[in-house]
Motif scaffolding. Structure first.
Motif, mmCIF file in Angstrom:
data_model
loop_
_atom_site.group_PDB
_atom_site.id
_atom_site.type_symbol
_atom_site.label_atom_id
_atom_site.label_comp_id
_atom_site.label_asym_id
_atom_site.label_seq_id
_atom_site.Cartn_x
_atom_site.Cartn_y
_atom_site.Cartn_z
ATOM 1 N N GLU A 68 26.044 65.451 37.318
ATOM 2 C CA GLU A 68 27.461 65.504 37.939
ATOM 3 C C GLU A 68 27.642 64.431 39.193
ATOM 4 N N SER A 69 26.316 64.111 39.820
ATOM 5 C CA SER A 69 26.203 63.115 40.864
ATOM 6 C C SER A 69 26.611 61.741 40.016
ATOM 7 N N ALA A 70 26.041 61.491 38.864
ATOM 8 C CA ALA A 70 26.404 60.245 38.398
ATOM 9 C C ALA A 70 27.758 60.147 37.945
ATOM 10 N N GLN A 71 28.469 61.097 37.720
ATOM 11 C CA GLN A 71 29.954 61.181 37.284
ATOM 12 C C GLN A 71 30.737 60.915 38.441
ATOM 13 N N LYS A 72 30.314 61.701 39.747
ATOM 14 C CA LYS A 72 31.081 61.373 41.016
ATOM 15 C C LYS A 72 31.035 59.763 41.335
ATOM 16 N N ALA A 73 29.719 59.239 41.198
ATOM 17 C CA ALA A 73 29.458 57.789 41.711
ATOM 18 C C ALA A 73 30.337 56.974 40.704
ATOM 19 N N ARG A 74 30.436 57.219 39.401
ATOM 20 C CA ARG A 74 31.207 56.224 38.381
ATOM 21 C C ARG A 74 32.737 56.357 38.858
ATOM 22 N N GLU A 75 33.336 57.773 39.227
ATOM 23 C CA GLU A 75 34.320 57.870 39.583
ATOM 24 C C GLU A 75 34.680 57.123 40.919
ATOM 25 N N SER A 76 33.893 57.183 41.869
ATOM 26 C CA SER A 76 34.187 56.634 43.164
ATOM 27 C C SER A 76 34.207 55.168 42.995
ATOM 28 N N ARG A 77 33.300 54.547 41.914
ATOM 29 C CA ARG A 77 33.423 53.038 41.637
ATOM 30 C C ARG A 77 34.702 52.634 41.015
ATOM 31 N N ARG A 78 35.339 53.607 40.248
ATOM 32 C CA ARG A 78 36.557 53.210 39.493
ATOM 33 C C ARG A 78 37.916 53.153 40.127
ATOM 34 N N ASN A 79 37.664 54.048 41.604
ATOM 35 C CA ASN A 79 38.807 54.117 42.433
ATOM 36 C C ASN A 79 38.801 53.004 43.600
ATOM 37 N N GLN A 80 37.616 52.424 43.567
ATOM 38 C CA GLN A 80 37.589 51.574 44.584
ATOM 39 C C GLN A 80 38.162 50.067 44.193
ATOM 40 N N GLN A 81 38.863 49.543 45.365
ATOM 41 C CA GLN A 81 39.647 48.330 45.002
ATOM 42 C C GLN A 81 38.945 47.212 45.389
ATOM 43 N N LEU A 82 39.127 46.072 44.554
ATOM 44 C CA LEU A 82 38.171 44.900 44.964
ATOM 45 C C LEU A 82 39.298 43.885 45.499
ATOM 46 N N THR A 83 38.994 43.502 46.653
ATOM 47 C CA THR A 83 39.858 42.477 47.519
ATOM 48 C C THR A 83 39.390 41.300 47.066
ATOM 49 N N VAL A 84 40.679 40.125 46.562
ATOM 50 C CA VAL A 84 40.466 39.019 46.129
ATOM 51 C C VAL A 84 41.531 38.397 47.331
ATOM 52 N N ILE A 85 40.718 37.287 47.835
ATOM 53 C CA ILE A 85 41.340 36.223 48.674
ATOM 54 C C ILE A 85 41.635 35.131 47.799
ATOM 55 N N LYS A 86 42.700 34.602 47.842
ATOM 56 C CA LYS A 86 43.347 33.287 47.158
ATOM 57 C C LYS A 86 43.713 32.258 48.378
ATOM 58 N N GLU A 87 43.543 30.970 48.021
ATOM 59 C CA GLU A 87 43.629 30.188 49.130
ATOM 60 C C GLU A 87 44.599 29.230 48.591
ATOM 61 N N GLN A 88 45.396 28.835 49.478
ATOM 62 C CA GLN A 88 46.828 27.705 49.444
ATOM 63 C C GLN A 88 46.442 26.705 50.614
ATOM 64 N N LYS A 89 46.235 25.385 50.170
ATOM 65 C CA LYS A 89 46.063 24.567 51.156
ATOM 66 C C LYS A 89 47.437 23.701 51.356
ATOM 67 N N LEU A 90 47.938 23.533 52.363
ATOM 68 C CA LEU A 90 48.923 22.611 52.944
ATOM 69 C C LEU A 90 48.671 21.428 53.707
ATOM 70 N N ARG A 91 49.567 20.464 53.966
ATOM 71 C CA ARG A 91 49.553 19.431 54.853
ATOM 72 C C ARG A 91 50.745 19.482 55.856
ATOM 73 N N PRO A 92 50.658 19.009 56.964
ATOM 74 C CA PRO A 92 51.770 19.240 57.874
ATOM 75 C C PRO A 92 53.037 18.487 57.568
ATOM 76 N N LYS A 93 52.804 17.427 56.995
ATOM 77 C CA LYS A 93 54.133 16.665 56.547
ATOM 78 C C LYS A 93 54.285 16.870 55.017
ATOM 79 N N ILE A 94 54.425 18.225 54.903
ATOM 80 C CA ILE A 94 54.729 18.531 53.154
ATOM 81 C C ILE A 94 56.280 18.431 52.942
ATOM 82 N N ASP A 95 56.410 17.840 51.780
ATOM 83 C CA ASP A 95 57.908 17.787 51.262
ATOM 84 C C ASP A 95 58.694 18.857 50.990
ATOM 85 N N GLN A 96 60.073 19.242 51.139
ATOM 86 C CA GLN A 96 60.433 20.434 50.851
ATOM 87 C C GLN A 96 60.113 20.896 49.371
#
Length: 184
Positions: A68-96
């Motif tokens: 039962e404790s293994a089932q609870k641990a598996r369920e908590s891992r399933r409900n966990q959200q993985l945070t992904v950080i994407k990156e976008q790079k710009l320059r100050p003089k960017i064209d429209q």
């Protein structure tokens, strides 16, 4: 100190505070009596609080408890959200048009439920005009306000200015693939 739970004969103390199989307090008993009670009830004597004085032991089915404790641990891992950080790079003089393309990428990342780190890279004389980068980041934040919010406001970090955008909590992330085709 071992993190492994001690059961039955591995409990090496003269007496324990015994808890019955239904959670009722039996009291402080000698270890021999506790082992005898466990054997009569066809259960295991499991040490649940080894730091207590005297240690607390409970009568339970240890195999079922571990399952039962293994089932609870598996369920908590399933409900966990993985945070992904994407990156976008710009320059100050960017064209429209380039700005619109980058804004589209940021919108797509936020719609997918990912955080976006937007970096403005300054070179040469551009470093003396950080307000250009600040205004560009504010414009981008205003353009994607329906998809996300500014989690960390623009900060100068050496030659770069960084801002983090996060998706709104109520927006469900869109799946990477389209829904399956309807059945015929």
């Amino acid at each position: 100190m071992s993190s492994e739970t001690r059961i039955n004969e591995r409990i090496r103390v003269p007496e324990v505070r015994l808890v019955g199989p239904n959670g009722e307090q039996v009291g402080i008993v000698r270890i021999e009596d506790a082992l005898r009670l466990a054997q009569e009830a066809d259960l295991d004597l499991v040490e649940v609080a080894p730091q207590a004085r005297p240690p607390v032991a409970k009568l339970m089915d240890f195999g079922k408890f571990k399952y039962e404790s293994a089932q609870k641990a598996r369920e908590s891992r399933r409900n966990q959200q993985l945070t992904v950080i994407k990156e976008q790079k710009l320059r100050p003089k960017i064209d429209q048009h380039d700005y619109e393309t980058k804004k589209g990428h940021v919108s797509r990342f936020l719609a997918a439920g990912n955080k976006v780190k937007v970096t403005i890279m300054f070179r040469g004389r551009e470093q003396s005009r950080p307000e250009l980068g600040y205004r560009l980041l504010q414009k981008l934040a205003d353009d994607v306000t329906e998809l996300g919010f500014v989690e960390s406001s623009p900060k100068q970090d050496g030659r770069n200015m960084i801002m983090v955008l996060a998706p709104h909590k109520n927006v469900k992330p869109k799946a990477a693939k389209a829904e399956t085709a309807p059945e015929a």
